[in-house]
Design an enzyme around this catalytic site. Sequence first.
Site, PDB file in Angstrom:
ATOM      1  CE  LYS A 201      -8.906  26.474  -6.738  1.00  0.00           C
ATOM      2  NZ  LYS A 201      -8.541  25.052  -6.557  1.00  0.00           N
ATOM      3  N   GLY A 254      -6.903  29.124   3.340  1.00  0.00           N
ATOM      4  CA  GLY A 254      -5.682  28.474   2.863  1.00  0.00           C
ATOM      5  C   GLY A 254      -4.478  29.122   3.518  1.00  0.00           C
ATOM      6  CB  SER A 255      -0.930  29.020   2.602  1.00  0.00           C
ATOM      7  OG  SER A 255      -1.032  29.464   1.266  1.00  0.00           O
ATOM      8  CB  THR A 256      -0.395  33.471   5.661  1.00  0.00           C
ATOM      9  OG1 THR A 256      -1.229  33.156   6.790  1.00  0.00           O
ATOM     10  CG2 THR A 256      -0.039  34.942   5.715  1.00  0.00           C
ATOM     11  CD  GLU A 257       3.726  31.017  -0.391  1.00  0.00           C
ATOM     12  OE1 GLU A 257       3.694  30.069   0.418  1.00  0.00           O
ATOM     13  OE2 GLU A 257       4.281  30.960  -1.502  1.00  0.00           O
ATOM     14  N   GLY A 259      -3.135  33.759   0.594  1.00  0.00           N
ATOM     15  CA  GLY A 259      -4.062  34.814   1.027  1.00  0.00           C
ATOM     16  C   GLY A 259      -3.605  36.180   0.539  1.00  0.00           C
ATOM     17  CD  GLU A 276      -9.622  29.484   8.820  1.00  0.00           C
ATOM     18  OE1 GLU A 276      -8.406  29.405   9.114  1.00  0.00           O
ATOM     19  OE2 GLU A 276     -10.345  28.494   8.623  1.00  0.00           O
ATOM     20  CB  CYS A 310      -5.471  26.943   9.946  1.00  0.00           C
ATOM     21  SG  CYS A 310      -7.226  26.695  10.128  1.00  0.00           S
ATOM     22  CD  GLU A 407      -0.272  27.032   9.069  1.00  0.00           C
ATOM     23  OE1 GLU A 407      -0.220  27.639   7.987  1.00  0.00           O
ATOM     24  OE2 GLU A 407      -1.321  26.844   9.699  1.00  0.00           O
TER      25      GLU A 407
HETATM   26  P1  ADP Z   1      -1.736  24.816   0.805  1.00  0.00           P
HETATM   27  O1  ADP Z   1      -0.485  25.627   0.703  1.00  0.00           O
HETATM   28  O2  ADP Z   1      -2.064  24.415   2.182  1.00  0.00           O
HETATM   29  O3  ADP Z   1      -1.878  23.743  -0.235  1.00  0.00           O
HETATM   30  P2  ADP Z   1      -3.034  26.859  -0.558  1.00  0.00           P
HETATM   31  O4  ADP Z   1      -3.204  28.131   0.161  1.00  0.00           O
HETATM   32  O5  ADP Z   1      -1.967  26.741  -1.586  1.00  0.00           O
HETATM   33  O6  ADP Z   1      -2.913  25.778   0.530  1.00  0.00           O
HETATM   34  O7  ADP Z   1      -4.387  26.396  -1.244  1.00  0.00           O
HETATM   35  C1  ADP Z   1      -5.670  26.653  -0.753  1.00  0.00           C
HETATM   36  C2  ADP Z   1      -6.578  26.897  -1.930  1.00  0.00           C
HETATM   37  O8  ADP Z   1      -6.095  28.028  -2.648  1.00  0.00           O
HETATM   38  C3  ADP Z   1      -6.650  25.771  -2.957  1.00  0.00           C
HETATM   39  O9  ADP Z   1      -7.977  25.670  -3.445  1.00  0.00           O
HETATM   40  C4  ADP Z   1      -5.711  26.245  -4.041  1.00  0.00           C
HETATM   41  O10 ADP Z   1      -6.016  25.702  -5.316  1.00  0.00           O
HETATM   42  C5  ADP Z   1      -5.958  27.731  -4.016  1.00  0.00           C
HETATM   43  N1  ADP Z   1      -4.866  28.541  -4.576  1.00  0.00           N
HETATM   44  C6  ADP Z   1      -3.547  28.269  -4.591  1.00  0.00           C
HETATM   45  N2  ADP Z   1      -2.865  29.238  -5.233  1.00  0.00           N
HETATM   46  C7  ADP Z   1      -3.777  30.164  -5.633  1.00  0.00           C
HETATM   47  C8  ADP Z   1      -3.708  31.399  -6.343  1.00  0.00           C
HETATM   48  N3  ADP Z   1      -2.561  31.872  -6.792  1.00  0.00           N
HETATM   49  N4  ADP Z   1      -4.848  32.081  -6.570  1.00  0.00           N
HETATM   50  C9  ADP Z   1      -6.034  31.597  -6.124  1.00  0.00           C
HETATM   51  N5  ADP Z   1      -6.164  30.428  -5.466  1.00  0.00           N
HETATM   52  C10 ADP Z   1      -5.063  29.710  -5.217  1.00  0.00           C
END
Ligand code: ADP
Length: 503
Positions: A201, A254-257, A259, A276, A310, A407
Amino acid sequence: MKTTKSAAVRKHAAARNGSAPKTRPMLIDGKWVQALGGGSFPTFNPATGEPIANIAAGDKADVDLAVKAARAAFESGPWSRLTASERGRLLLKLADLLEKNLEEFATLESLDNGKPIGVARVADVPLAVDLFRYMAGWATKIHGRTFPISVPYAPGAQFFAYTQREPVGVVGQIIPWNFPLLMAAWKLGPALATGCTVVLKPAEQTPLTALRLGELIQEAGFPDGVVNIVTGFGETAGAALAGHPGIDKVAFTGSTEVGKIIVRAAAKDLKKVSLELGGKSPNIILDDADLETAIPGAASAIFFNHGQCCCAGSRLYVHKKHFDTVVDGVSAAARKIKVGPGHLPDTDMGPLVSEEQLNRVMGFLKSGQDEGAKAVAGGAREGKKGYFVQPTVLVNTKPGMKVIEEEIFGPVVCAIPFSDPAEVIAAANNNIYGLAAAVWTSNVSRAHTLASALRAGTVWVNCYNIFDAALPFGGYKQSGWGREMGEEALALYTETKAVCIRL
Ligand code: ADP
């Protein structure tokens, strides 16, 4: 000024003037399909804020189909019968096709993400090509070992024991928008080398290069269902993938949140997870550093990819002897950066990826200034159209400020003076993240001492942002679980089976 306008740009730009009404479909089981729910969403040009293409909005039902296709391909499709050498050759073919289409990919990446096309041309695309070639080589070198076992409670018995490494199965891969193609390569390379099948995705902000890569995956000859690409939002398609019971492993960048959300979703059935995540990387200039390399190095550590890395060197610790010189030098470099649309040949830094990201970074700048930090370069939005932010150098920060702890993911560096190495090691490690760090010094003993004292997955010495397909990358602490690239990545995509035979 001459602008680059390839066929790819024209094709995607056509969506804007209505001559290309179709929604860009996604790849499930070897077919290009619309979302079952019929939904779609636009992807925007961050330099203008205008939509450039319409993308299928995959959701739970689409993810379900993709997982079923990946499961069938894993268990009974032609993929499951390919030799390791054949898998390697498919990866090499994919690398060749990507290289052949470098210009198109660089153009698409620049258009969708905002980064300068020149950067995509020399970094994003070639690194993705190299990653596929590197992982192709591993396909034939993933093996177990034999063990001389003794079994104290079976005296006299003879055994032959060995391990074999097997693909972990169906993998859900969720990737971000900062290096859309490269992150797809980092994820797909080891999964395909080890024999897994994938549902990928891409980020909703930047789906274009992953979709085009899907076409090349087909052209290379990967069997249907081996790689499925479901476009859609994180909370819908991403969440459905992370929690799907048919997935054996989730790999997320992606973000730690987010993650942490992924971990909770995967915990239901204890899927394997690799992550990561974020960083707040310390970049340390010691008193014996060569400033001629350290100053441009510190500027590029934070401003490369607009700070949307990152591992960006966002906390710049400078020995007090050089503090003013380094701050002046990095600020001068910041002011020299030409900010503009990614497709213009003289652009050094493009826009941030989205309005949301612009607002986030502006929020950090405001909070820093409210808490007493001072911008010696930049500090504001650039222009009114698009998502541009000035390269920014902040001083007068204090531990505990949001700009020091969190960050920012934008072109904003905090410069902090220090007076002795022990003090700077403690400060550098005093953060929830541990992705990367750097040290600038001409003393080899100090280089090694700091490299080992810094709690980070990568430590660069007298350089920054050096990546290679052979070098593992990943984080300590809340920067993640597991390593991408290198031999280490294979461990994330294989199970070890111990076989014990009584002779
Ligand atoms: P950023 O905050 O830098 O935009 P995210 O961590 O939100 O990065 O996004 C990284 C990836 O994780 C994207 O492909 C996003 O669609 C996906 N993503 C965001 N929220 C969720 C979630 N609740 N469950 C699974 N994937 C998610």
